[in-house]
Write a protein that holds these residues in place. Structure first.
Motif: not given
Length: 661
Positions: A226-238
């Motif tokens: 879950x942490x890495x899922x959050x890391x992957x989508x946390x930055x807007x359109x990155x």
């Protein structure tokens, strides 16, 4: 979904399918319509938003204390305002950290909106991240340990301890990075909208997945996923095409006005990264790898609830705009969490002078010598904390226009006393008619006037000392009042001390001469990268791209790309050693820097952390690229010996200088 389906989401569907979490913000600048897009363009269970860069809270802390700023981010409020009726209709829950310095204030404003519209939504807010009172007397109580204090190889910037050693550096904000425990409790209490301050960027996604799948707080593999899922989508359109190193292989019109990412998190913590079909953007294995490598500090990703072990991460394209990510392992969290302290450090000034064409290097030599002479005569040359003369750009040989021939000298200065900076600015007038041939200024020289700035001290703080809570708002009889139920929360049940971060060169390096004939080419012709900042440190991740360019033509000797792909990885991991990175830094290398290196073999990536390269980091850094966002592309432009057949495999032949401009 039909209205009936929306109503059964939390009773019949919860935990029986992946939870669908959409992100709407990666910084305070993201407009509110991105939250509305995520709600209206398709079905999601949660919308999360990360509105905070490290300095956000500090920028408005003093104004908030004086009653001149609400303390929360206006764009977070605008997103709720535009979306609140859709949230009620579709039963979508929202978790954002846009409360910044004042989550209570934003929550109460949202509660008022909910009440006015007669909606059945429960609002809550998180408290416990603000430690300004604990930090008010650090000279008596002691300064918390630096974030890198356990790494004996790291040398701190000269002024790192100014806030402790000098009495004229008042602290304006101090916020710890909370995990997801307060968010989880709020969801368990029925909250539909949760407003937080400085929770970690990925914590809203962890909390949503944790609640949906009813994980235990010791389900470390799942929480790490879950942490890495959050890391992957946390930055807007990155993750959907923005800030993507391979952008030039796509139509430029596809790279803006895009919709942001969605994580479909499975019960085992693995996820699929995707997006709504509507609007622009794209999700590929390469956009996901770029975002995965962003702002890492090696092979362990830390959060207050879990440590994610990244060595075996795997990424695979499953379909259009669908990329699966798995292989993350978890361990108990560290006993400490990150504490961001900002303080009034003094004053900054910036002067930019231009030079054109012939003799540029000598022109800048002259100007620097003249300015130093003037500062010496004013008896302030040695009074600056930082004084740098940075030469930006190189004039084009045989230039096709004056613009292509023009570069500039950036004079960057920091001092504790504004009078020192004013002395520097005064020299613009004193020497206005004494300069090199062709001297001219940029039109706006307002930055030469000293302006106060905040500097950053990254620290650690014991989780056991935190006093955290989730606070549930209820409508009260009075039109302008609310009743609050405060529910204290507790730290994780188990901690695990941090060990020294791994750093190693590649195992079994391959002889670089074994790949056949080579030619001089830019590293970026066959390698993608992503870089970013962690305080005073920079990270750079390089990887062999999965997607082939539109110009790709298979070699007769390699009808499918897999063997060449694997050979390219063997070449990359053997080439990119720590000494090689130092060589690529060239004039930018400083012996005070320290490098750590790890590999992610399943995604064909080499990752570096360069400690100290950003000075104090954030707003206190003197670097033009103070957040290291361009560092990866700078290093991709370095020329190395590349096997010819790798270039041919990328459809480039021996032509390395591919036009990307």
């Amino acid at each position: 979904m039909s209205p009936l389906d929306y109503g059964t989401r939390w009773t019949e569907q919860r935990g029986k399918r992946p939870v669908r979490i959409a992100n709407c913000s990666g910084y305070k600048a993201d407009p509110g319509y991105h939250m509305r897009y995520q709600a209206e363009l398709g079905d999601v269970d949660f919308i999360t938003g990360d509105y905070l860069a490290e300095v956000n809270i500090a920028e408005n802390a003093e104004a908030h204390a004086k009653g001149q700023h609400p303390g929360w981010e206006e764009t977070a409020w605008d997103g709720i305002r535009q979306t609140v009726e859709l949230l009620s209709e579709k039963r979508i829950r929202v978790i954002v950290n846009g409360g910044a310095h004042n989550p209570k204030g934003l929550a109460e404003k949202i509660q008022q909106l909910v009440t006015e519209k007669g909606l059945n939504l429960k609002v809550a807010y998180v408290l416990g991240d603000n430690l300004i009172n604990e930090m008010k007397d650090i000279r008596k109580n002691g300064l918390p340990p630096h974030l890198d204090s356990e790494n004996s190889e790291v040398k701190y910037d000269t002024h790192t301890l100014d806030l402790f050693e000098k009495s004229d550096k008042p602290i304006v904000s101090a916020n710890v990075y909370l995990g997801a425990r307060e968010i989880l409790k709020g969801l368990q209490e029925g909250a539909d909208i949760i407003i937080a301050g400085r929770v970690a960027d990925a914590s809203p996604v962890i909390g949503a997945a944790w609640f949906w799948h009813s994980w235990k707080d010791t389900d470390y593999d799942e929480l790490a996923g879950g942490l890495i899922a959050g890391h992957l989508i946390e930055c807007s359109g990155y993750v959907t095409g923005s800030n993507f190193a391979g952008f030039y292989e796509y139509p430029l019109d596809d790279l803006f006005d895009m919709v942001y990412g969605i994580a479909e998190v499975e019960s085992d913590g693995s996820c699929v990264i995707t997006k709504h079909d509507a609007k622009k953007g794209f999700v590929t294995a390469d956009t996901v790898k770029c975002q995965f490598l962003y702002e890492l500090q090696g092979n362990v990703y830390l959060n207050s609830d879990v440590k994610a072990i990244l060595d075996d991460v795997q990424v695979k394209q499953e379909g259009k705009d669908r990329v699966r990510v798995w292989g993350i392992k978890g361990r108990p969290p560290p006993p400490t969490t990150k504490l961001a302290i900002f303080y009034r450090a003094g004053y900054q000034s910036e002067i930019i002078v231009n030079a054109t064409g012939y003799g540029t290097s000598a022109k800048f030599d002259l100007y620097e010598r003249m300015i130093r002479f003037g500062l010496q005569r004013l008896n302030i040359l040695d009074k600056f904390d930082i004084l740098e003369f940075q030469r930006i750009g190189v004039p084009e040989p045989n230039p096709r226009s004056q613009l292509r021939s023009t570069t500039y000298l950036r004079i960057f200065a920091e001092a504790s006393d504004a009078k020192i900076n004013l002395g520097l600015a005064s020299l613009l007038g004193e020497f206005a008619m004494q300069h090199y041939s062709g001297f001219h200024l940029s039109s706006n020289q307002g930055a030469a006037i000293p302006r106060p700035y905040l500097s950053y001290y990254p620290a650690i703080w014991p989780q056991s000392k935190l006093q955290t809570s989730i606070n549930i708002l209820d409508s009260a009889k009075s039109e302008n009042a609310t009743h609050t139920t405060c529910i204290p929360t507790t730290p994780p049940p188990k901690f695990e001390d941090l060990t020294k971060r791994e750093s190693y060169e590649t195992a079994n390096p391959v002889d670089l001469n074994s790949f056949g004939p080579t030619t001089k080419a830019r590293l970026g012709d066959i390698v993608l990268a992503r870089s970013g900042d962690k305080g005073g440190n920079a990270n750079i991740g390089f990887f062999i791209p999965t997607a082939l360019p539109s110009s790709y033509k298979p070699l007769p000797s390699a009808p499918n790309s897999s063997p060449l792909y694997l050979e390219s990885w063997d070449w990359l991991r053997s080439l990119l050693t720590i000494p090689m990175l130092q060589t690529m830094f060239a004039e930018s290398w400083d012996p005070a820097f320290y490098i750590e290196r790890v590999e992610f073999p399943h995604i064909y990536a080499v990752h570096f952390v360069v400690y100290g390269v950003l000075g104090r980091g954030v707003s206190g850094s003197s670097r033009l690229d103070s957040f290291a966002k361009g560092m990866g592309d700078w290093l991709r432009d370095c020329v190395v010996d590349v096997p010819v057949r790798f270039l041919e495999g990328r459809g480039l032949g021996e032509k390395s200088d591919v036009a990307r401009l």
